[in-house]
Design a protein around this motif. Sequence first.
Motif, short mmCIF file in Angstrom:
data_model
loop_
_atom_site.label_atom_id
_atom_site.label_comp_id
_atom_site.label_asym_id
_atom_site.label_seq_id
_atom_site.Cartn_x
_atom_site.Cartn_y
_atom_site.Cartn_z
N LYS A 62 4.71 3.71 -7.53
CA LYS A 62 6.08 3.49 -7.75
C LYS A 62 6.27 2.06 -8.19
O LYS A 62 5.71 1.09 -7.78
N PRO A 63 6.96 1.88 -9.35
CA PRO A 63 7.01 0.53 -10.14
C PRO A 63 7.87 -0.49 -9.10
O PRO A 63 8.72 -0.02 -8.75
N SER A 64 7.25 -1.65 -8.91
CA SER A 64 7.91 -2.44 -8.07
C SER A 64 7.80 -3.87 -8.27
O SER A 64 6.85 -4.37 -9.00
N LEU B 62 0.85 -1.26 -0.07
CA LEU B 62 0.01 0.03 -0.17
C LEU B 62 0.73 1.15 -0.05
O LEU B 62 0.47 2.24 -0.93
N GLU B 63 1.94 1.24 0.75
CA GLU B 63 2.74 2.41 1.02
C GLU B 63 3.47 2.61 -0.57
O GLU B 63 3.57 3.88 -1.15
N LEU B 64 3.83 1.69 -1.08
CA LEU B 64 4.24 1.77 -2.78
C LEU B 64 3.38 2.21 -3.76
O LEU B 64 3.39 2.97 -4.63
N ALA B 65 1.98 1.55 -3.35
CA ALA B 65 1.00 2.03 -4.37
C ALA B 65 0.51 3.35 -4.39
O ALA B 65 0.11 4.10 -5.36
N VAL C 202 -4.67 -5.16 -3.25
CA VAL C 202 -4.36 -3.68 -3.59
C VAL C 202 -4.57 -3.28 -4.84
O VAL C 202 -5.04 -2.01 -4.89
N LEU C 203 -4.55 -3.99 -5.85
CA LEU C 203 -4.87 -3.49 -7.17
C LEU C 203 -6.31 -3.16 -7.36
O LEU C 203 -6.63 -2.47 -8.18
N GLU C 204 -7.18 -3.59 -6.52
CA GLU C 204 -8.61 -3.22 -6.68
C GLU C 204 -8.58 -2.05 -6.07
O GLU C 204 -9.55 -1.15 -6.55
N ASP D 98 -4.06 1.10 -11.07
CA ASP D 98 -2.72 1.41 -11.91
C ASP D 98 -1.59 1.32 -11.19
O ASP D 98 -0.31 1.53 -12.00
N PHE D 99 -1.43 0.59 -10.20
CA PHE D 99 -0.09 0.20 -9.50
C PHE D 99 0.80 -0.82 -10.17
O PHE D 99 0.25 -1.93 -10.13
N PRO D 100 1.93 -0.31 -10.61
CA PRO D 100 2.65 -1.38 -11.25
C PRO D 100 3.49 -2.27 -10.29
O PRO D 100 4.62 -1.92 -9.97
#
Length: 290
Positions: free
Chosen positions: A80-82, A73-76, A105-107, A111-113
């Motif tokens: 940030k591409p992870s 979640l922090e990166l989402a 998390v993607l729900e 757009d979180f890569p």
Amino acid sequence: MHVHILADSGSDLPLSFFEHKNTSFIPLRVQLGNKDYEDLKEIEPIEVYHYMREGKVVKTSQASPETIRNRFLELAKQNKPSLYIAFSSELSGTYQTAMMIRQEVLEEYPDFPLEIIDSKCASLGYGLAVQFALKLSEQGQSLQEMSSSVKEYCQHMEHIFTVDQLDYLLRGGRISKTQAFIGGLLNIKPLLHVDKGRLIPLEKVRGKKKLYRRIIELMEERGDDFKEKTLAISHGDDLEAVEELKKMIEDHFQPKEVYVNIIGSAIGAHSGPGTLAVFFLNSSFHHELL
């Protein structure tokens, strides 16, 4: 934007590695008595080996779902591409848990890569793959390029190791009773390797000198161009054995580098004190960044 690298403590990299701003550490968990600890963050491997030498049982469990979710979640939120390179799914449920949390998390952040790789590797075989990924990130590779390159790297990683007592692997369900019984006969030292993420007994060798020579032979059979490659040795609190084997490897192959670190609590709780493992890329892998 550089790709952020996540790895768990099955990689047996030191916490200092994760001080790099572009990396995150996810601890597996270790249980001594009735108390749970986060591997490396709350307990050192030496403590676990001491506990085991006293005949006490150490248990392990996968990384906390809450820890994984919070980091994702922090990166989402930063979009940030992870890339999370996970400990072999054949040895831990952490990969499967991470895949489920990724969907959750993607729900919320569609757009979180985020990509997750099942390394099918363990200890510093996994750790070398994480180091390789960080090099690719620093070179500016995209998430998709990195994911493909790291998957290939992991597929070509060789794990050759020996344990002092097969009882530890048996207790943790990593090998069968028959395999443990055969390995314990006549003080024979077992050689094992990793095949498709699983621990597989390879052969039995009597005597430490013969064991080390056989490791060298297997390295010759499976690898090449060691002068251009970084190898790794991990150990279950046995620096004397490491130094002896490391010198033999350096004298025989003159590798680019031999990276050494202790086996962490999460893996060491199953392999036990006195474990010795060697990791190297096999002869069919080639990459300009090595």
